[in-house]
Design an enzyme around this catalytic site. Structure first.
Site, PDB file in Angstrom:
ATOM      1  N   GLU A   1       1.339  -6.680  -0.139  1.00 15.44           N
ATOM      2  CA  GLU A   1       1.890  -5.605  -0.961  1.00 15.44           C
ATOM      3  C   GLU A   1       3.439  -5.853  -1.509  1.00 15.44           C
ATOM      4  O   GLU A   1       4.030  -6.618  -0.646  1.00 15.44           O
ATOM      5  CB  GLU A   1       2.071  -4.253   0.218  1.00 15.44           C
ATOM      6  CG  GLU A   1       1.946  -2.942  -0.317  1.00 15.44           C
ATOM      7  CD  GLU A   1       0.491  -2.696  -0.866  1.00 15.44           C
ATOM      8  OE1 GLU A   1       0.343  -3.107  -1.909  1.00 15.44           O
ATOM      9  OE2 GLU A   1      -0.392  -2.572  -0.095  1.00 15.44           O
ATOM     10  N   HIS A   2       3.715  -5.650  -2.735  1.00 18.09           N
ATOM     11  CA  HIS A   2       4.778  -5.762  -3.486  1.00 18.09           C
ATOM     12  C   HIS A   2       5.044  -7.164  -3.606  1.00 18.09           C
ATOM     13  O   HIS A   2       6.310  -7.710  -3.327  1.00 18.09           O
ATOM     14  CB  HIS A   2       6.056  -5.099  -2.669  1.00 18.09           C
ATOM     15  CG  HIS A   2       6.263  -3.452  -2.802  1.00 18.09           C
ATOM     16  ND1 HIS A   2       6.633  -2.957  -3.956  1.00 18.09           N
ATOM     17  CD2 HIS A   2       5.380  -2.518  -2.116  1.00 18.09           C
ATOM     18  CE1 HIS A   2       6.384  -1.625  -3.751  1.00 18.09           C
ATOM     19  NE2 HIS A   2       5.831  -1.315  -2.753  1.00 18.09           N
TER      20      HIS A   2
ATOM     21  N   ASP B   1      -3.013  -3.916  -9.993  1.00 16.64           N
ATOM     22  CA  ASP B   1      -3.877  -2.810 -10.315  1.00 16.64           C
ATOM     23  C   ASP B   1      -4.732  -2.713 -11.646  1.00 16.64           C
ATOM     24  O   ASP B   1      -5.856  -2.581 -11.634  1.00 16.64           O
ATOM     25  CB  ASP B   1      -2.970  -1.351 -10.579  1.00 16.64           C
ATOM     26  CG  ASP B   1      -1.881  -1.354  -9.245  1.00 16.64           C
ATOM     27  OD1 ASP B   1      -2.032  -2.022  -8.527  1.00 16.64           O
ATOM     28  OD2 ASP B   1      -0.937  -0.538  -9.565  1.00 16.64           O
TER      29      ASP B   1
ATOM     30  N   LYS C   1       5.710   6.736  -8.858  1.00 17.19           N
ATOM     31  CA  LYS C   1       6.682   5.554  -8.828  1.00 17.19           C
ATOM     32  C   LYS C   1       7.341   5.607 -10.214  1.00 17.19           C
ATOM     33  O   LYS C   1       8.507   4.921 -10.153  1.00 17.19           O
ATOM     34  CB  LYS C   1       5.956   4.180  -8.576  1.00 17.19           C
ATOM     35  CG  LYS C   1       4.893   3.604  -9.431  1.00 17.19           C
ATOM     36  CD  LYS C   1       4.307   2.316  -9.034  1.00 17.19           C
ATOM     37  CE  LYS C   1       3.356   1.626  -9.972  1.00 17.19           C
ATOM     38  NZ  LYS C   1       2.229   2.547 -10.285  1.00 17.19           N
TER      39      LYS C   1
HETATM   40  C1  GLA Z   1       2.110  -0.575  -7.665  1.00 13.58           C
HETATM   41  C2  GLA Z   1       2.354  -1.640  -8.693  1.00 13.58           C
HETATM   42  C3  GLA Z   1       1.506  -2.973  -8.505  1.00 13.58           C
HETATM   43  C4  GLA Z   1       2.012  -3.573  -6.985  1.00 13.58           C
HETATM   44  C5  GLA Z   1       1.963  -2.564  -5.851  1.00 13.58           C
HETATM   45  C6  GLA Z   1       2.562  -2.652  -4.526  1.00 13.58           C
HETATM   46  O1  GLA Z   1       0.882  -0.366  -7.483  1.00 13.58           O
HETATM   47  O2  GLA Z   1       1.610  -1.062  -9.857  1.00 13.58           O
HETATM   48  O3  GLA Z   1       1.744  -3.902  -9.441  1.00 13.58           O
HETATM   49  O4  GLA Z   1       3.478  -4.087  -7.142  1.00 13.58           O
HETATM   50  O5  GLA Z   1       2.812  -1.354  -6.318  1.00 13.58           O
HETATM   51  O6  GLA Z   1       2.023  -3.878  -3.874  1.00 13.58           O
END
Ligand code: GLA
Length: 457
Positions: free
Chosen positions: A48-49, A189, A233
């Protein structure tokens, strides 16, 4: 070899959702759609991230997707509608597309995809389309509904303009163009939306973008549980603050090691330049960064730049007013999470007898790191993860950007039903709003296929 998104022939009579969408399309535009396109959401199992830091991630596509019915014309006008009345109709000429990051409405995500394809293919003009979109991915839940919409739009435009573009190129194009909405996502994603294949999770690596199958262990299912806390986000600056904190950490570490820090943007690039292991990178973080937050003044002093230079060349538009930057915690999360992804893949590949326990432990560690070091969880998600573990999951963690949205749990197959029952009782039933949403919020998932064009027979 470049592989294009598949074109699949479907029998409308076998598919209720397509049939309904076709009816909605005819009701709206008084003509039949020419083709359909779909792009799935995803659940990230671990990593993640870290994609925007250049590190590999391990997601799988879910069955829920964005499906669009499309007809093509010569008007150069894009007409959009959505089967969910919450999302209003929108019409724009292809020559007048604007995307306002301050106001992330649904159609802007579609327009990101349109703009991306237009730029990627250097098309001076685009065909007009009529389109009705139907989505089954819960919005603002960390399952990537927005990227799926961007990817679906990219695919629609490619097909409507009779171009042929590989999945990798479409994924890269859609990653870039989603940034028009203002968030600096890393590409996970969009990549999994295009590169997913049914039955397998994927290790997604960047620079160059590529994917490798990861066979998930037998004897367990993955369950998604939505905390019912919405997190969009693009509507907050949480996400970009993390991107910027990682960028600043990269520069300070690089300067300390005597590298040309100005051109370095990602913690992963720094590791490559230093040729060090992830363990050594963690040592470097301990040696150089302090746990107390950094102020802008301190950052400028370390890097030898002015406040203006910091704002212009390092901070993003929506992080200009940030005053504290936690560099030590963010960098520690990124390097340790990058290592966990590789360990997760290695356990899946070697399938030892205690694979489930090992994988579960890595997922749990990932959640702890997201919660304590990256601070991208929230009270409800922590509570949900805790309930999932007590209900029988061997591993449970937040998935996606966080600050709300979903948890993903790995549950031994034989405990599946009791797990679902307990989570329902303990997280959803005590709260009327959650209880009303439980059906679409708590479900078993398996690796789904990637984006495709569908034509009806
Ligand atoms: C969102 C972003 C991704 C990734 C995730 C966290 O989904 O679009 O690119 O950074 O957060 O892992």
């Amino acid at each position: 070899m470049a592989v294009n998104p598949p074109k699949i022939k479907v029998l409308l009579s076998d598919n209720d959702r397509l049939k309904k969408l076709k009816q909605a399309f005819i009701g709206k535009y008084e003509e039949s759609p020419l083709f359909y396109a779909c792009a799935p959401g995803r659940v990230n199992l671990i990593g993640e991230h870290i994609d925007y830091c250049g590190y590999a991630v391990l997601p799988m596509a879910i069955e829920q997707n964005i499906l669009a019915a499309v007809s093509v014309n010569k008007s150069h006008i894009i007409q959009l509608a959505n089967t969910d009345p919450k999302y209003k109709d929108f019409t724009v000429s292809v020559r007048e597309i604007t995307i306002d990051p301050k106001n992330p409405q649904w159609h802007y995500y579609f327009l990101c995809g349109v703009k991306g394809v237009q730029e990627q293919l250097s098309l001076s003009s685009l065909a007009g389309i009529r389109c009705v979109v139907d989505g089954t991915i819960p919005a603002s839940s960390g399952l990537s509904s927005s990227s799926a919409l961007v990817c679906c739009a990219g695919l629609v435009m490619m097909e409507a303009n009779q171009k042929s573009v590989s999945k990798v190129m479409l994924a890269e194009t859609c990653t870039k163009c989603e940034r028009y909405i203002g968030t600096e996502g890393g590409g996970m994603d969009q990549s999994i939306s295009f590169l997913a294949e049914e039955g397998t999770a994927k290790l997604i690596e960047f620079n160059p973008l590529r994917s490798t199958d990861v066979k998930l262990p037998d004897g367990a299912v993955f369950v998604i549980a939505n905390s019912c806390v919405e997190m969009n986000k693009a509507a907050t600056s949480h996400f970009n603050i993390r991107v910027v904190e990682c960028r600043i950490a990269t520069k300070i570490l690089a300067k300390f090691r005597g590298l040309e820090w100005r051109s370095l943007q990602k913690l992963g690039e720094l590791q490559t330049q230093l040729g060090s292991s992830l363990d050594k990178m963690l040592d470097l973080v301990e040696e150089v960064l302090h746990p107390e937050p950094y102020s802008k003044e301190e950052i400028c002093k370390i890097l030898g730049i002015t406040a203006q230079q910091l704002c212009d060349s390092i901070l993003s538009a929506n992080t200009q007013h940030e005053i504290h930057f936690r560099l030590y915690q963010r960098a520690r999360h990124v390097y340790s999470e990058a290592a966990r992804v590789l360990q997760f893949k290695a356990v899946c590949d070697s399938a030892p007898a205690d694979a489930l326990l090992q994988l579960g432990e890595l997922m749990n560690q990932s959640h702890t790191s997201c919660r304590d070091l990256y601070e991208c969880s929230c009270r409800e998600l922590d509570q949900l993860v805790d309930i999932c573990r007590k209900a029988g999951a061997v591993g449970s963690r937040l998935t996606g950007a966080g600050w709300g949205g979903c948890a993903v749990s790995m549950v031994p197959t034989e405990r599946r039903d009791s797990f679902l029952q307990r989570v329902k009782e303990r997280y959803y039933m005590p709260d009327a709003r959650r209880e009303a949403l439980v059906k679409q919020s708590l479900f078993v998932t398996k690796p789904g296929g990637g984006a495709a064009i569908l034509t009806s027979e």
